[in-house]
Scaffold this motif. Structure first.
Motif, PDB file in Angstrom:
ATOM      1  N   LEU A 139       0.773  -1.313  -0.054  1.00 26.91           N
ATOM      2  CA  LEU A 139      -0.265   0.030  -0.182  1.00 26.91           C
ATOM      3  C   LEU A 139       0.942   1.338   0.075  1.00 26.91           C
ATOM      4  O   LEU A 139       0.970   1.915  -0.631  1.00 26.91           O
ATOM      5  N   MET A 140       1.828   1.065   1.064  1.00 24.38           N
ATOM      6  CA  MET A 140       2.763   2.607   0.748  1.00 24.38           C
ATOM      7  C   MET A 140       3.478   2.555  -0.266  1.00 24.38           C
ATOM      8  O   MET A 140       3.631   3.637  -1.054  1.00 24.38           O
ATOM      9  N   GLU A 141       4.121   1.379  -0.943  1.00 21.25           N
ATOM     10  CA  GLU A 141       4.208   1.473  -2.182  1.00 21.25           C
ATOM     11  C   GLU A 141       3.572   2.280  -3.204  1.00 21.25           C
ATOM     12  O   GLU A 141       4.038   3.690  -4.474  1.00 21.25           O
ATOM     13  N   LEU A 142       2.642   1.784  -3.824  1.00 21.27           N
ATOM     14  CA  LEU A 142       1.581   2.052  -4.231  1.00 21.27           C
ATOM     15  C   LEU A 142       1.423   3.808  -3.759  1.00 21.27           C
ATOM     16  O   LEU A 142       0.730   4.629  -5.001  1.00 21.27           O
ATOM     17  N   LEU A 143       0.703   4.406  -2.659  1.00 23.40           N
ATOM     18  CA  LEU A 143       0.437   5.551  -2.300  1.00 23.40           C
ATOM     19  C   LEU A 143       2.241   7.096  -3.094  1.00 23.40           C
ATOM     20  O   LEU A 143       1.728   7.300  -3.599  1.00 23.40           O
ATOM     21  N   GLU A 144       2.954   6.332  -3.204  1.00 24.99           N
ATOM     22  CA  GLU A 144       4.190   6.686  -3.228  1.00 24.99           C
ATOM     23  C   GLU A 144       4.186   7.563  -4.768  1.00 24.99           C
ATOM     24  O   GLU A 144       4.696   8.067  -4.570  1.00 24.99           O
ATOM     25  N   GLU A 145       4.164   5.761  -5.369  1.00 21.53           N
ATOM     26  CA  GLU A 145       4.071   6.255  -6.496  1.00 21.53           C
ATOM     27  C   GLU A 145       2.867   7.182  -7.562  1.00 21.53           C
ATOM     28  O   GLU A 145       3.127   7.879  -8.010  1.00 21.53           O
ATOM     29  N   VAL A 146       1.600   6.649  -6.670  1.00 21.15           N
ATOM     30  CA  VAL A 146       0.681   7.918  -7.290  1.00 21.15           C
ATOM     31  C   VAL A 146       0.765   9.578  -6.680  1.00 21.15           C
ATOM     32  O   VAL A 146       0.342  10.305  -7.398  1.00 21.15           O
TER      33      VAL A 146
END
Length: 327
Positions: A69-76
């Motif tokens: 989830l943190m990886e997704l948020l960072e990319e977004v």
């Protein structure tokens, strides 16, 4: 007591520039302290809200790993800060078409910068370095030249009109004109555009719109907000074009206003106070006198009395060189 006052005044005049430098340093420190005191509680509150939403989402969706989830948020967030559309509804939008690229060029050459338009490739970054090295001085030169062309219309002519037709002293005429011009520019460059921004962005407050216009004209940036982010590509291109025109016209008018303020005798006196005797000497130099030589003295007679002096005595012509050779 008078002797002490005169000595104190002389000390202030001699140390005017160090005192100004110290005052500015304290002013900067004060600004940092105020921003810290005002913004830090808001930042902590927003951070607490995000952490609470993060915890609630993980509790409701236990199949989702926190690291993923943190990886997704960072990319977004990275894409959002680069103003890259990641949603399916906005997938057809491009920030690097010709209109958007021209907008990025203008905001870069005027040193305003953009919160969203930034080069992504190494080639674009390298080109931007060399391009701006030549383009920024050229842009500043052009804006200054346009400002100088407007000075006779915006500054000199109104001051002359107030001085001759309204019989105002020159000092009062310059102060009156500067005050009227400041009110006019405040309305045209800040209040009216802020109302227009509020009209196209109903969710914005007037203070948000005013702060947005101020940041643009001060070439600071856009304050993290972008007008028309959810608009269609054609509407955003039109908005970028209007914003570019607003930026260029505003900078020219502000440069003209700066030169208008410098015409006020009180302002020039303050500059002389902090700049010392060197500025006074440079200010008193007449470029025409610097090019005057003895070879051209005999060809340029000057009036001994002023032409505009009302007197019954006849005007006498005197060569400027005669005063140089007489003792």
């Amino acid at each position: 007591m008078s002797r002490f006052t005169s000595s104190l005044g002389l000390l202030c005049q001699v140390n005017a520039f160090p005192f100004l430098l110290l005052s500015y340093t304290l002013f900067v420190v004060l600004g940092g302290v105020v921003f810290t005191a005002v913004e830090m509680p808001v930042e902590k509150e927003l951070r607490a809200e995000v952490e609470e939403l993060h915890s609630v989402f993980l509790q409701e969706n236990q199949c989702v790993e926190e690291s993923r989830l943190m990886e997704l948020l960072e990319e977004v967030l990275s894409a959002y800060h680069g103003d890259v559309s990641v949603l399916k509804a906005d997938a057809d939008q491009s920030n690097y078409d010709i209109i958007s690229s021209l907008y990025y060029v203008i905001v870069t050459l005027t040193t305003m910068g953009s919160d969203s338009y930034t080069p992504k490739s190494d080639e674009a970054k390298l080109f931007c370095i060399f391009y701006c090295t030549l383009g920024i001085p050229l842009t500043l030169f052009l804006l200054t030249l346009l400002s100088n062309l407007l000075l006779p219309i915006i500054t000199y002519a109104p001051v002359h009109h107030l001085h001759t037709h309204w019989a105002l002293p020159y000092t009062r005429a310059t102060v009156t004109h500067a005050a009227l011009l400041s009110v006019l520019l405040l309305f045209l460059l800040f209040l009216l555009p802020s109302l227009l921004v509020c009209a196209v962005e109903p969710e914005w407050s007037f203070l948000d719109a005013l702060f947005f216009c101020f940041l643009i004209l001060s070439t600071v940036g856009q304050g993290g907000k972008c007008v028309g982010r959810s608009w269609s590509p054609a509407a955003r291109d039109t908005l970028n074009l209007l914003t570019t025109c607003y930026l260029l016209v505003g900078l020219v008018l502000l440069l003209t206003f700066k030169e208008t303020i410098l015409q006020v005798p009180q302002v020039r006196a303050v500059i002389r106070l902090f700049s010392g005797a060197q500025y006074a000497e440079l200010e008193g130099i007449n470029l025409n006198e610097m090019t005057l030589s003895e070879d051209t003295c005999e060809e340029e007679p000057q009036y001994f009395s002023s032409i505009c002096t009302v007197s019954s005595a006849p005007l006498q012509l005197m060569s400027p060189c005669s005063t140089l050779h007489t003792t």
